[in-house]
Design a protein around this motif. Structure first.
Motif, PDB file in Angstrom:
ATOM      1  N   THR A 142       0.847  -1.194   0.000  1.00  0.00           N
ATOM      2  CA  THR A 142       0.000   0.000   0.000  1.00  0.00           C
ATOM      3  C   THR A 142       0.879   1.240   0.000  1.00  0.00           C
ATOM      4  O   THR A 142       1.875   1.311   0.711  1.00  0.00           O
ATOM      5  N   TYR A 164       0.982   5.518   0.501  1.00  0.00           N
ATOM      6  CA  TYR A 164       0.292   6.500   1.336  1.00  0.00           C
ATOM      7  C   TYR A 164       0.521   7.891   0.784  1.00  0.00           C
ATOM      8  O   TYR A 164       1.502   8.144   0.090  1.00  0.00           O
ATOM      9  N   ARG A 165      -0.393   8.773   1.109  1.00  0.00           N
ATOM     10  CA  ARG A 165      -0.242  10.172   0.713  1.00  0.00           C
ATOM     11  C   ARG A 165      -0.506  11.050   1.924  1.00  0.00           C
ATOM     12  O   ARG A 165      -1.214  10.658   2.856  1.00  0.00           O
ATOM     13  N   ASP A 184      -2.197  13.766   4.016  1.00  0.00           N
ATOM     14  CA  ASP A 184      -3.522  14.380   4.119  1.00  0.00           C
ATOM     15  C   ASP A 184      -3.292  15.845   4.496  1.00  0.00           C
ATOM     16  O   ASP A 184      -3.230  16.205   5.660  1.00  0.00           O
ATOM     17  N   GLU A 240      -5.758  17.695   6.819  1.00  0.00           N
ATOM     18  CA  GLU A 240      -5.626  17.242   8.203  1.00  0.00           C
ATOM     19  C   GLU A 240      -4.395  17.862   8.864  1.00  0.00           C
ATOM     20  O   GLU A 240      -4.457  18.298  10.021  1.00  0.00           O
ATOM     21  N   ALA A 300       1.814   8.819  10.740  1.00  0.00           N
ATOM     22  CA  ALA A 300       0.582   8.040  10.515  1.00  0.00           C
ATOM     23  C   ALA A 300      -0.680   8.857  10.775  1.00  0.00           C
ATOM     24  O   ALA A 300      -1.736   8.560  10.221  1.00  0.00           O
ATOM     25  N   TYR A 301      -0.583   9.892  11.589  1.00  0.00           N
ATOM     26  CA  TYR A 301      -1.761  10.702  11.906  1.00  0.00           C
ATOM     27  C   TYR A 301      -2.152  11.658  10.788  1.00  0.00           C
ATOM     28  O   TYR A 301      -3.247  12.213  10.814  1.00  0.00           O
ATOM     29  N   THR A 339      -1.454  10.875   7.318  1.00  0.00           N
ATOM     30  CA  THR A 339      -1.384  10.178   6.040  1.00  0.00           C
ATOM     31  C   THR A 339      -2.589   9.277   5.894  1.00  0.00           C
ATOM     32  O   THR A 339      -3.263   8.967   6.865  1.00  0.00           O
ATOM     33  N   GLN A 340      -2.827   8.870   4.676  1.00  0.00           N
ATOM     34  CA  GLN A 340      -3.889   7.911   4.410  1.00  0.00           C
ATOM     35  C   GLN A 340      -3.494   7.079   3.215  1.00  0.00           C
ATOM     36  O   GLN A 340      -2.710   7.527   2.375  1.00  0.00           O
ATOM     37  N   PRO A 341      -4.015   5.850   3.126  1.00  0.00           N
ATOM     38  CA  PRO A 341      -3.679   5.005   1.984  1.00  0.00           C
ATOM     39  C   PRO A 341      -4.096   5.684   0.682  1.00  0.00           C
ATOM     40  O   PRO A 341      -5.145   6.322   0.611  1.00  0.00           O
ATOM     41  N   ASP A 342      -3.247   5.564  -0.301  1.00  0.00           N
ATOM     42  CA  ASP A 342      -3.546   6.097  -1.614  1.00  0.00           C
ATOM     43  C   ASP A 342      -4.527   5.179  -2.311  1.00  0.00           C
ATOM     44  O   ASP A 342      -4.467   3.964  -2.165  1.00  0.00           O
ATOM     45  N   GLU A 343      -5.444   5.760  -3.042  1.00  0.00           N
ATOM     46  CA  GLU A 343      -6.433   4.968  -3.778  1.00  0.00           C
ATOM     47  C   GLU A 343      -5.742   4.309  -4.969  1.00  0.00           C
ATOM     48  O   GLU A 343      -4.989   4.965  -5.692  1.00  0.00           O
TER      49      GLU A 343
END
Length: 76
Positions: free
Chosen positions: A2, A4-5, A7, A10, A66-67, A69-73
């Motif tokens: 996976t 990540y990008r 955010d 946020e 980690a706070y 970032t979110q998984p990239d689609e």
């Protein structure tokens, strides 16, 4: 694996919240972190900070990456 990008909204929200708690202006925060105050305007507009600025922000926020970032689609 996976990917990540960052955010960016946020990250900006967390910076803004802690800035307000510290009773600081964006100019004050820029001086405190030794970054240009215009960087905050760019982040607010959705632009990603450079790696050094990101690390500085995360250290000031006392956050793990980690706070903010979110998984990239996956690509279709």
């Amino acid at each position: 694996m996976t990917t990540y990008r960052l955010d960016v909204p946020e990250l900006y929200a967390r910076l803004d919240d802690l800035r307000k708690q510290a009773s600081m202006s964006w100019r004050d925060l820029g001086a405190h972190l030794d970054v240009s105050p215009s960087l905050f305007s760019r982040v607010k507009a959705g632009h990603r900070p450079d790696a050094d600025a990101l690390v500085t922000f995360l250290a000031w926020l006392n956050l793990d990456v980690a706070y903010v970032t979110q998984p990239d689609e996956p690509a279709p």
